[in-house]
Design a protein around this motif. Sequence first.
Motif, PDB file in Angstrom:
ATOM      1  N   ALA A  20       0.712   1.721   3.209  1.00 41.98           N
ATOM      2  CA  ALA A  20      -0.112   1.468   2.227  1.00 41.98           C
ATOM      3  C   ALA A  20      -0.952   0.398   2.049  1.00 41.98           C
ATOM      4  O   ALA A  20      -2.159   0.174   1.710  1.00 41.98           O
ATOM      5  CB  ALA A  20       0.726   1.718   0.939  1.00 41.98           C
ATOM      6  N   VAL A  21      -0.312  -0.932   2.516  1.00 44.60           N
ATOM      7  CA  VAL A  21      -1.023  -2.070   2.476  1.00 44.60           C
ATOM      8  C   VAL A  21      -2.019  -2.178   3.704  1.00 44.60           C
ATOM      9  O   VAL A  21      -2.982  -2.994   3.275  1.00 44.60           O
ATOM     10  CB  VAL A  21       0.307  -3.271   2.829  1.00 44.60           C
ATOM     11  CG1 VAL A  21      -0.481  -4.302   3.237  1.00 44.60           C
ATOM     12  CG2 VAL A  21       1.168  -3.547   1.766  1.00 44.60           C
ATOM     13  N   GLY A  24      -4.860  -0.359   2.206  1.00 43.71           N
ATOM     14  CA  GLY A  24      -5.347  -1.163   1.039  1.00 43.71           C
ATOM     15  C   GLY A  24      -6.214  -2.189   1.583  1.00 43.71           C
ATOM     16  O   GLY A  24      -7.295  -2.450   0.989  1.00 43.71           O
ATOM     17  N   ILE A  43      -3.215   5.696  -0.436  1.00 40.79           N
ATOM     18  CA  ILE A  43      -2.526   4.536  -0.877  1.00 40.79           C
ATOM     19  C   ILE A  43      -1.495   5.105  -2.198  1.00 40.79           C
ATOM     20  O   ILE A  43      -0.266   4.754  -1.898  1.00 40.79           O
ATOM     21  CB  ILE A  43      -3.481   3.575  -1.080  1.00 40.79           C
ATOM     22  CG1 ILE A  43      -4.211   3.149   0.067  1.00 40.79           C
ATOM     23  CG2 ILE A  43      -2.809   2.443  -1.722  1.00 40.79           C
ATOM     24  CD1 ILE A  43      -5.438   2.238  -0.272  1.00 40.79           C
ATOM     25  N   ALA A  47       2.646   4.699  -1.861  1.00 41.12           N
ATOM     26  CA  ALA A  47       3.218   3.855  -2.650  1.00 41.12           C
ATOM     27  C   ALA A  47       4.203   4.717  -3.603  1.00 41.12           C
ATOM     28  O   ALA A  47       5.454   4.252  -4.012  1.00 41.12           O
ATOM     29  CB  ALA A  47       2.362   3.165  -3.516  1.00 41.12           C
ATOM     30  N   ILE A  65       1.102  -2.396  -5.164  1.00 45.52           N
ATOM     31  CA  ILE A  65       0.140  -1.647  -4.726  1.00 45.52           C
ATOM     32  C   ILE A  65      -0.543  -0.668  -5.668  1.00 45.52           C
ATOM     33  O   ILE A  65      -1.601  -0.512  -5.789  1.00 45.52           O
ATOM     34  CB  ILE A  65       0.793  -0.993  -3.455  1.00 45.52           C
ATOM     35  CG1 ILE A  65       1.098  -1.664  -2.402  1.00 45.52           C
ATOM     36  CG2 ILE A  65      -0.272   0.182  -3.027  1.00 45.52           C
ATOM     37  CD1 ILE A  65       1.995  -1.273  -1.306  1.00 45.52           C
TER      38      ILE A  65
END
Length: 159
Positions: A20-21, A24, A43, A47, A65
């Motif tokens: 997800a990071v 992002g 994302i 999360a 997030i």
Amino acid sequence: MRLDGSQDTDAAAEAYVWAAVSWGQWAIFHRVAAAWQGAPARIRDLATAVLSIDPTTEQAAAYIILGRLHTEAPRVPMVTGWVSREKGLGFLRDGHRLAPQNQALTYFLGAALLVNEPKAEAEARAALETCAAGVPRPDFHAEDLHYARMARERLAGAR
């Protein structure tokens, strides 16, 4: 890493956080293209999976997030119409209750409140002041110094 400092975190939760990071980070630099390519939904789903596995993963990172996603993502009809500033603030507040020592979470809560909830200016300033004055944690020294500096700059610009 868990909130208590132990390393007994589910490997899937960690993988989902970092996926997800990564999505992002890419989406920050390619906002509209990322929205059209489905990055926000990916994302969100990654999360959300972390929250269902272990919400404490990486110092409550899934809350950051989801909070940032909902408070910063552009609202594109039929693509990111589900984005909710209110939900984003809720995620950041919930995460902050779970991990109040997380300087990044404290910073993003304060910054999001300043932009999205003007009536909560006192809460926003308190979060940013806490972050700005925080003593860096040994395991997150550089990160905490970074967010403390950002909080001081945000406070100076918000006056």
